[in-house]
Every structure is written in C-alpha cells, then in structure tokens.
Design a protein around this motif. Sequence first.
Motif, short mmCIF file in Angstrom:
data_model
loop_
_atom_site.label_atom_id
_atom_site.label_comp_id
_atom_site.label_asym_id
_atom_site.label_seq_id
_atom_site.Cartn_x
_atom_site.Cartn_y
_atom_site.Cartn_z
N ILE A 42 0.86 -1.20 0.00
CA ILE A 42 0.00 0.00 0.00
C ILE A 42 0.89 1.25 0.00
N GLN A 43 1.91 1.24 0.87
CA GLN A 43 2.78 2.42 0.95
C GLN A 43 3.61 2.61 -0.32
N ARG A 44 4.00 1.50 -0.93
CA ARG A 44 4.78 1.62 -2.17
C ARG A 44 3.95 2.26 -3.27
N ILE A 48 2.69 8.59 -1.07
CA ILE A 48 1.96 9.84 -0.75
C ILE A 48 2.78 11.12 -0.92
N LEU A 49 4.10 11.01 -0.92
CA LEU A 49 4.93 12.21 -1.19
C LEU A 49 5.87 11.88 -2.35
N PRO A 50 5.35 11.83 -3.58
CA PRO A 50 6.15 11.33 -4.70
C PRO A 50 7.40 12.15 -4.98
N PRO A 54 11.43 19.53 -1.20
CA PRO A 54 12.52 20.16 -1.95
C PRO A 54 13.79 20.27 -1.12
N HIS A 55 14.92 20.02 -1.76
CA HIS A 55 16.23 20.16 -1.11
C HIS A 55 17.02 21.21 -1.89
N LYS A 56 17.99 21.82 -1.22
CA LYS A 56 18.84 22.81 -1.92
C LYS A 56 20.28 22.34 -1.82
N LEU A 77 12.84 12.26 -6.71
CA LEU A 77 11.59 11.65 -7.21
C LEU A 77 11.45 10.22 -6.69
N LEU A 78 10.73 10.09 -5.59
CA LEU A 78 10.60 8.76 -4.96
C LEU A 78 9.87 7.78 -5.87
N THR A 79 8.96 8.31 -6.70
CA THR A 79 8.23 7.44 -7.63
C THR A 79 9.20 6.66 -8.52
N LEU A 113 11.25 2.99 -0.52
CA LEU A 113 11.74 4.25 0.07
C LEU A 113 10.65 5.32 0.19
N PRO A 114 9.46 4.99 0.71
CA PRO A 114 8.43 6.03 0.79
C PRO A 114 8.78 7.13 1.78
N PHE A 115 9.76 6.85 2.66
CA PHE A 115 10.17 7.86 3.64
C PHE A 115 11.47 8.54 3.20
N SER A 116 11.86 8.30 1.95
CA SER A 116 13.08 8.85 1.38
C SER A 116 14.32 8.22 2.02
N ALA A 117 15.48 8.83 1.83
CA ALA A 117 16.73 8.25 2.34
C ALA A 117 17.71 9.37 2.62
N ARG A 119 20.28 11.96 4.97
CA ARG A 119 20.22 12.78 6.18
C ARG A 119 18.86 13.44 6.41
N ARG A 120 18.12 13.69 5.33
CA ARG A 120 16.81 14.34 5.48
C ARG A 120 15.66 13.34 5.40
N GLN A 121 15.96 12.08 5.55
CA GLN A 121 14.93 11.03 5.57
C GLN A 121 13.88 11.38 6.64
N CYS A 122 12.64 10.97 6.40
CA CYS A 122 11.55 11.31 7.34
C CYS A 122 11.89 10.88 8.78
N PRO A 123 11.91 11.83 9.72
CA PRO A 123 12.21 11.46 11.10
C PRO A 123 11.02 10.80 11.79
N GLY A 124 9.85 10.84 11.14
CA GLY A 124 8.66 10.24 11.76
C GLY A 124 8.41 8.82 11.30
N GLU A 125 9.40 8.23 10.59
CA GLU A 125 9.17 6.90 9.98
C GLU A 125 8.73 5.84 11.00
C1 HEM Z 1 2.98 7.53 6.00
C2 HEM Z 1 3.54 8.48 6.74
C3 HEM Z 1 4.71 9.32 6.29
C4 HEM Z 1 5.39 9.33 5.10
C5 HEM Z 1 5.18 8.46 3.86
C6 HEM Z 1 6.41 10.36 5.22
C7 HEM Z 1 7.31 10.66 4.22
C8 HEM Z 1 8.22 11.70 4.30
C9 HEM Z 1 9.10 12.08 3.23
C10 HEM Z 1 9.18 11.40 1.86
C11 HEM Z 1 9.81 13.14 3.66
C12 HEM Z 1 10.85 13.93 2.82
C13 HEM Z 1 12.24 13.40 3.08
C14 HEM Z 1 13.22 14.10 2.16
O1 HEM Z 1 13.15 15.32 2.05
O2 HEM Z 1 14.04 13.43 1.53
C15 HEM Z 1 9.39 13.44 5.01
C16 HEM Z 1 9.91 14.46 5.78
C17 HEM Z 1 9.52 14.71 7.07
N1 HEM Z 1 8.62 14.00 7.82
FE1 HEM Z 1 7.55 12.42 7.20
N2 HEM Z 1 6.33 10.93 6.47
C18 HEM Z 1 5.32 10.32 7.16
C19 HEM Z 1 4.95 10.57 8.48
C20 HEM Z 1 5.56 11.47 9.31
C21 HEM Z 1 5.26 11.62 10.72
C22 HEM Z 1 4.22 10.79 11.50
C23 HEM Z 1 6.05 12.62 11.18
C24 HEM Z 1 6.18 13.21 12.55
C25 HEM Z 1 5.68 12.68 13.65
C26 HEM Z 1 6.86 13.09 10.06
C27 HEM Z 1 7.77 14.12 10.12
C28 HEM Z 1 8.54 14.56 9.07
C29 HEM Z 1 9.44 15.72 9.13
C30 HEM Z 1 9.65 16.65 10.31
C31 HEM Z 1 10.05 15.81 7.87
C32 HEM Z 1 11.08 16.85 7.40
C33 HEM Z 1 12.48 16.31 7.67
C34 HEM Z 1 13.57 17.24 7.13
O3 HEM Z 1 13.28 18.08 6.28
O4 HEM Z 1 14.73 17.10 7.55
N3 HEM Z 1 6.54 12.36 8.95
N4 HEM Z 1 8.43 12.54 5.37
#
Ligand code: HEM
Length: 179
Positions: A42-44, A48-50, A54-56, A77-79, A113-117, A119-125
């Motif tokens: 489902i997540q693949r 939800i964030l294809p 944005p990064h600089k 582009l995670l897609t 990699l729906p949460f990316s990879a 140093r800026r990988q999603c911290p909420g993973e």
């Molecule tokens: C299905 C749920 C989620 C997905 C698929 C998701 C996915 C992502 C992705 C793809 C990014 C961008 C990473 C990048 O820039 O390379 C991101 C960033 C971020 N996410 Fe999530 N996320 C989810 C849930 C959450 C939750 C629950 C939290 C907090 C409790 C969270 C907090 C953040 C924060 C703070 C960033 C920015 C990190 C940064 O810019 O350094 N996310 N997320």
Amino acid sequence: MAKNPKIQEQVQEELSKVKGGRQVQVEDRQYLHFTNAVIHEIQRLANILPMALPHKMSQDITFQGHFIKKGTTVYPLLTSVLCDETEWEHPSSFYPAHFLDKDGKFVKRDAFLPFSAGRRQCPGESLARMEIFLFFTSLLQHFRFTPPPGVSEDELDLTPIVSFAVSASPHKLCAVPVV
Ligand code: HEM
C-alpha cells in the motif's frame, strides 16, 4: 487501492490467528508476514509524497555526469524508485508478493523508500510505521470493508488525487462489524 476482496480475506484470516483473538500489537509484525507485506505494498503504490520535499544543494556537485550548482533546488523523485521497472516485478500493480519470499515470509526491499533516504529522511518513519500497522490491523480485526449497497467493486473509483502530495479520492465504503 486494491479492489481484490481476496486480499482483505487473506489479511483477516492471518489476523484471526493472533492468540485468543486479542488486539494486534506491534511485536506481532514479525509473524504477520502477509499483513506486513500488504501494508508495505500500500505504501509503495500509494506513494503519498512522490517528490519528497525540496532540497537545496549546499555545494557544487557533479552527479552521474550532471553538474548541479550550489543553491539549486532539487526534488528526489521517490516514484522513480517505488515504481522502478528494474526493481519490482509488477511496478504499477498492487502485488503484495513484492514483499514475500517463496515461503511466504516477509522480505525487506532496498527500493522501498516512501520515507526517502539520507540525512533528510523522514524522522517520523518509526512512529508512522507503527501507527499504520496498529490502525490497519485494528480496523481489519473489527470490520470488513465493502462498497456501498448496489455498487460493485469495479464501480469504485479509487483513482488518487495527485498534487504535491497524493491522497485518496473521496468515496463511500461500508464498514461491516466482524462478529
Ligand atoms: C505515512 C507516513 C509518512 C510518510 C510516507 C512520510 C514521508 C516523508 C518524506 C518522503 C519526507 C521527505 C524526506 C526528504 O526530504 O528526503 C518526510 C519528511 C519529514 N517527515 Fe515524514 N512521512 C510520514 C509521516 C511522518 C510523521 C508521522 C512525522 C512526525 C511525527 C513526520 C515528520 C517529518 C518531518 C519533520 C520531515 C522533514 C524532515 C527534514 O526536512 O529534515 N513524517 N516525510
């Protein structure tokens, strides 16, 4: 996402094996292989964030032969990974077996990699993965989801709304309590 009612049945059958019919806990993930695979698929596909965020560029860099100047905005582009034809057997289909080995055991995939990879990988993973697992299993332990009366599975329009983020289009479903 998936209209195949058999997948719901298979998940519910696996969930019914949880001892004493108690509520599923995060630790149960290790043996709920099919359920875990369905959630990953489902997540693949939902993706939800294809374009991630944005990064600089913090410095000039040459990447795979392309010069990228410091200060340039780039979108990962995670897609391109989540639907990579060289990584997935059925990139555009809902196919939970992407995450199962030949014995039906859950397998991790590097291209998931729906949460990316990096140093800026999603911290909420971890939190997100735990919540998705508990919500999904809890709902399916208590309800069976069907189209509204008079609507067939094929008539349900599950086409997602695609903008910067991808979300489900509004549609009606029936949640029938499992007795
Ligand atoms: C299905 C749920 C989620 C997905 C698929 C998701 C996915 C992502 C992705 C793809 C990014 C961008 C990473 C990048 O820039 O390379 C991101 C960033 C971020 N996410 Fe999530 N996320 C989810 C849930 C959450 C939750 C629950 C939290 C907090 C409790 C969270 C907090 C953040 C924060 C703070 C960033 C920015 C990190 C940064 O810019 O350094 N996310 N997320």
